[in-house]
Design a protein around this motif. Structure first.
Motif, PDB file in Angstrom:
ATOM      1  N   CYS A 103       1.015  -0.825   0.009  1.00 44.37           N
ATOM      2  CA  CYS A 103       0.102  -0.816  -0.275  1.00 44.37           C
ATOM      3  C   CYS A 103       0.722   1.237   0.148  1.00 44.37           C
ATOM      4  O   CYS A 103       0.327   2.913  -0.389  1.00 44.37           O
ATOM      5  N   ASN A 147      -7.195   1.477   4.635  1.00 48.47           N
ATOM      6  CA  ASN A 147      -7.432   2.268   4.432  1.00 48.47           C
ATOM      7  C   ASN A 147      -8.755   3.407   4.676  1.00 48.47           C
ATOM      8  O   ASN A 147      -9.195   4.999   4.660  1.00 48.47           O
ATOM      9  N   LEU A 177      -6.490  -4.740   4.231  1.00 48.16           N
ATOM     10  CA  LEU A 177      -6.315  -3.271   3.518  1.00 48.16           C
ATOM     11  C   LEU A 177      -7.478  -2.607   3.829  1.00 48.16           C
ATOM     12  O   LEU A 177      -7.349  -0.982   3.708  1.00 48.16           O
ATOM     13  N   TRP A 196      -5.220  10.516   3.553  1.00 42.32           N
ATOM     14  CA  TRP A 196      -5.203  10.174   2.139  1.00 42.32           C
ATOM     15  C   TRP A 196      -5.069  11.584   1.681  1.00 42.32           C
ATOM     16  O   TRP A 196      -4.822  12.486  -0.147  1.00 42.32           O
ATOM     17  N   CYS A 222     -12.177   1.537  -1.956  1.00 49.25           N
ATOM     18  CA  CYS A 222     -11.855   0.259  -1.239  1.00 49.25           C
ATOM     19  C   CYS A 222     -12.466  -0.574  -0.691  1.00 49.25           C
ATOM     20  O   CYS A 222     -12.910  -1.393  -1.190  1.00 49.25           O
ATOM     21  N   TYR A 265      -4.031  -1.553  -4.917  1.00 48.76           N
ATOM     22  CA  TYR A 265      -4.965  -0.848  -3.087  1.00 48.76           C
ATOM     23  C   TYR A 265      -4.462   0.934  -3.309  1.00 48.76           C
ATOM     24  O   TYR A 265      -5.295   2.174  -3.690  1.00 48.76           O
ATOM     25  N   GLY A 266      -2.944   0.506  -2.907  1.00 46.72           N
ATOM     26  CA  GLY A 266      -2.307   2.583  -2.958  1.00 46.72           C
ATOM     27  C   GLY A 266      -1.598   3.027  -4.078  1.00 46.72           C
ATOM     28  O   GLY A 266      -2.061   3.971  -4.726  1.00 46.72           O
ATOM     29  N   THR A 324      -4.749   4.813  -4.856  1.00 45.73           N
ATOM     30  CA  THR A 324      -5.388   6.200  -3.971  1.00 45.73           C
ATOM     31  C   THR A 324      -4.276   6.724  -4.988  1.00 45.73           C
ATOM     32  O   THR A 324      -4.871   8.752  -4.816  1.00 45.73           O
TER      33      THR A 324
END
Length: 510
Positions: free
Chosen positions: A35, A378, A374, A385, A118, A77-78, A81
Motif C-alpha cells: 500500500c 485504508n 487493507l 490521504w 476500497c 490499493y495504493g 489512491t
C-alpha cells in the motif's frame, strides 16, 4: 452439495495454514508495504516484489508467497489512491482510475472516491477469491480449451473496445490504438530475431518500457497541465467519516458496475498468458456504452471508478489460476510469483494443488485476510490521504516528478528510460492539447505484442488460412462482438453529430 463440501474442506485447510502467527505477520507486512509503495507514483508492485524476491530465500514457502501476494494486493490499493488524489497512476494498471477518480477529487469528493474504491476493490477481490476456490480446476480446464485463434480474437476485441473509451470521435480512438500497436513493434522480433524500428539505438532492442510510457502519458502530462496553478489544492475537501460515505445515489449507480466488473475481471484474469489488467479498460468502455449518461464519464462518474476497480481486483485473484495450476504467468508479476515458487523448490503446475494443498489453499485464504486488512487500514486513513491535496502545488508536483523519475529509473537502472519518460510526457501534453485520449494508446501498446504473437501462431497452425478465425465458435463470437461494437460506436458518433447539427440550425429544437 459435493462442490460445497469441497469448498468447506479447502477453506479449513487454508485457514489452518493462513491464521498462524507467522503467516498473519507476513500478510500484514506485505499488504502494508504494498500500500505504501503503491501510493508513490511510478513505484508499483512489480518493483516491490522484485526487491523482495531475494528475501524469500530465507522464508518458508507459504510465508514467502503470502507476503509477495500481500504486496501485490496492497500496491493495487495504493496505486488507485495516487491516481484519484493526484491524477498520477501509481502503476500502469491504475491509469483507468485517473479518468473519473481524479475529477471527483477536483470536485471535492476525493474521500467518497477513495471510500468507493476500497469497497469496490474488496468486492472484486472477494468474487475473484471465491471463484478461485470453487472453480480453480474447472477454470484451468476451460482455459486449456483456448487456442491461439481464440486469444487473438479476444485481443482484437480488447483493442476495438479501447477505441470506444475516448470522449470524442471513434476515429481518433482507433488512431491512438494503432499508434500503440506501432509502438509495441519496436524492438527485437521474437520469431526472426531481426531488429524493428530501433534506428541503431541499443536500448531499443528490448522495446519501449511500459512504465515510462504510462508515467509519461499520465504523470508528466498532468504536471505540465497544472503548472502555474493550484487547481487541486484549492478544492475544499471534507474529512469526517460521514462526509466520506457515498450517497444513496452513489450506491445505486455503483452496484451494477461492480457486479459486471468483477465478472469481467474474473474471466480475463483466469486466462493463461493474458493480463487481467487489460479488462479494466474493457470494463470502463462497457460501463460508458451502457450508461444512460455517457457524457458524464471523464468528468467524475462514479461508475467509471467502481466498475474498473472491482474488475481489476477480481482479475488479481483469478490470475493465480493459470499461474499456480498451469505454470503459465499472465504478466510479469505472476512470473515473479512463479520464480518465488521455484526458489522454494516447488515446480509450478497441477501438482501444486495436489502435492502442496496447505500451501495452495493457505495462500488463497491469505488473499481474503489481506484484503480485510487493507480495508481496515485504508478506510480510516482516507482523511489522511485526502489531506495530500492541501500540500502546496510548488511542493507537491516537484515531489511527484522526483518519485516518478526514481520509479522509472529503478525499473532497469537505465538513464534511457528517463529520456523515454520525457519524450512520452511531451507526447502526452500534445495529445492533451489535441484532445486525444491516452488510454487507447496505452492498451494498444499492452496488447500489441501478444496480439501479434497469437496472430502469427494461428496462421502458422492453419497454414495461412485466415478462415480459421470464423471456424472456431469462440473466436468467431469475439470477432462478431468486436464488429458490432465498432459499428455501434461509429453509428452513435454519427447520430450525435447530426443531432448537434440540427440544434445549431434550429436552437429551439434543443
Amino acid at each position: 452439495m459435493e462442490l460445497l463440501n469441497t469448498f468447506v474442506g479447502n477453506m479449513s485447510i487454508g485457514l489452518h495454514e493462513a491464521v498462524t502467527i507467522s503467516n498473519l505477520w507476513y500478510c500484514f507486512v506485505g499488504v502494508t508495504l504494498g500500500c505504501l509503495v503503491g501510493v508513490l507514483p511510478g513505484l508499483g508492485s512489480l518493483i516491490a516484489i522484485s526487491l523482495l524476491l531475494p528475501i524469500t530465500y530465507h522464508l518458508p514457502a507459504s510465508g514467502a508467497l503470502i507476503m509477495l501476494a500481500g504486496v501485490y494486493f496492497g500496491a493495487d490499493y495504493g496505486g488507485g489512491t495516487c491516481s484519484i488524489l493526484l491524477g498520477v497512476p501509481g502503476h500502469p494498471a491504475a491509469a483507468v482510475d485517473v479518468l473519473d477518480g481524479y475529477p471527483m477529487a477536483k470536485q471535492g469528493r476525493g474521500g467518497v472516491a477513495l471510500f468507493m474504491k476500497c469497497i469496490a476493490s474488496f468486492w472484486g477481490s472477494t468474487v475473484g477469491i471465491v471463484l478461485l476456490m470453487l472453480f480453480a480446476p474447472i477454470l484451468a480446464d476451460a482455459a486449456l480449451a483456448f487456442g491461439p485463434a481464440e486469444y487473438c480474437a479476444l485481443m482484437l476485441l480488447g483493442l476495438v473496445a479501447a477505441s470506444t473509451v475516448g470522449q470524442g470521435s471513434p476515429v481518433k480512438g482507433v488512431a491512438m490504438m494503432v499508434l500503440g500497436l506501432i509502438l509495441s513493434i519496436v524492438g527485437t522480433d521474437v520469431s526472426s530475431g531481426s531488429l524493428r524500428f530501433t534506428f541503431d539505438v541499443l536500448e531499443l532492442e528490448d522495446g519501449l518500457g511500459l512504465i515510462p510510457i504510462a508515467m509519461g502519458l499520465f504523470a508528466i502530462a498532468e504536471v505540465v497541465k497544472n503548472a502555474g496553478q493550484n487547481a487541486v489544492a484549492n478544492v475544499a475537501q471534507k474529512f469526517s467519516m460521514r462526509d466520506q460515505l457515498p450517497t444513496r445515489e452513489d450506491w445505486r449507480r455503483s452496484i451494477g458496475p461492480m457486479l459486471r466488473g468483477s465478472g469481467l475481471g474474473a474471466f480475463f484474469g483466469a486466462l493463461p498468458g493474458t493480463s487481467g489488467g487489460m479488462a479494466t479498460f474493457l470494463s470502463y468502455a462497457m460501463e460508458k456504452r451502457i450508461s444512460k449518461h455517457p457524457e458524464e464519464f471523464g468528468k467524475g462518474a462514479i461508475e467509471g471508478l467502481a466498475g474498473p476497480e472491482a474488475c481489476n481486483n477480481a482479475g488479481v485473484g483469478t490470475a493465480f489460476v493459470p499461474t499456480l495450476t498451469l505454470g503459465i504467468p499472465g504478466d510479469a508479476i505472476m512470473a515473479l510469483m512463479l520464480a518465488a515458487l521455484i526458489i522454494q523448490g516447488i515446480q509450478p503446475g497441477p501438482e501444486v494443488v495436489t502435492g502442496h494443498p496447505e500451501l495452495f489453499w493457505g495462500l488463497i485464504v491469505s488473499f481474503w485476510i489481506g484484503n480485510i486488512i487493507l480495508v481496515v487500514l485504508n478506510i480510516p486513513l482516507i482523511g489522511l490521504w485526502v489531506r495530500l491535496l492541501q500540500i502546496p502545488y510548488p511542493i507537491m508536483f516537484p515531489g511527484i516528478l522526483l518519485f516518478t523519475c526514481i520509479g522509472v529509473f529503478s525499473t532497469h537502472n537505465n538513464v534511457f528510460d528517463i529520456w523515454s519518460l520525457i519524450a512520452f510526457g511531451a507526447i502526452g501534453v500534445t495529445m492533451m492539447q489535441l484532445r486525444l485520449e491516452p488510454v487507447p494508446l496505452l492498451l494498444g501498446y499492452i496488447l500489441g505484442g501478444p496480439f501479434e504473437e497469437y496472430f502469427r501462431r494461428t496462421l502458422l497452425l492453419s497454414k495461412g488460412d485466415a478462415g480459421v478465425f470464423l471456424e472456431r465458435p469462440i473466436s468467431a463470437t469475439a470477432l462478431g462482438v468486436a464488429a458490432f461494437l465498432l459499428a455501434w460506436s461509429v453509428w452513435s458518433y454519427v447520430k450525435a453529430g447530426r443531432k448537434n447539427a440540427e440544434v445549431q440550425q434550429d436552437p429551439k429544437a434543443a
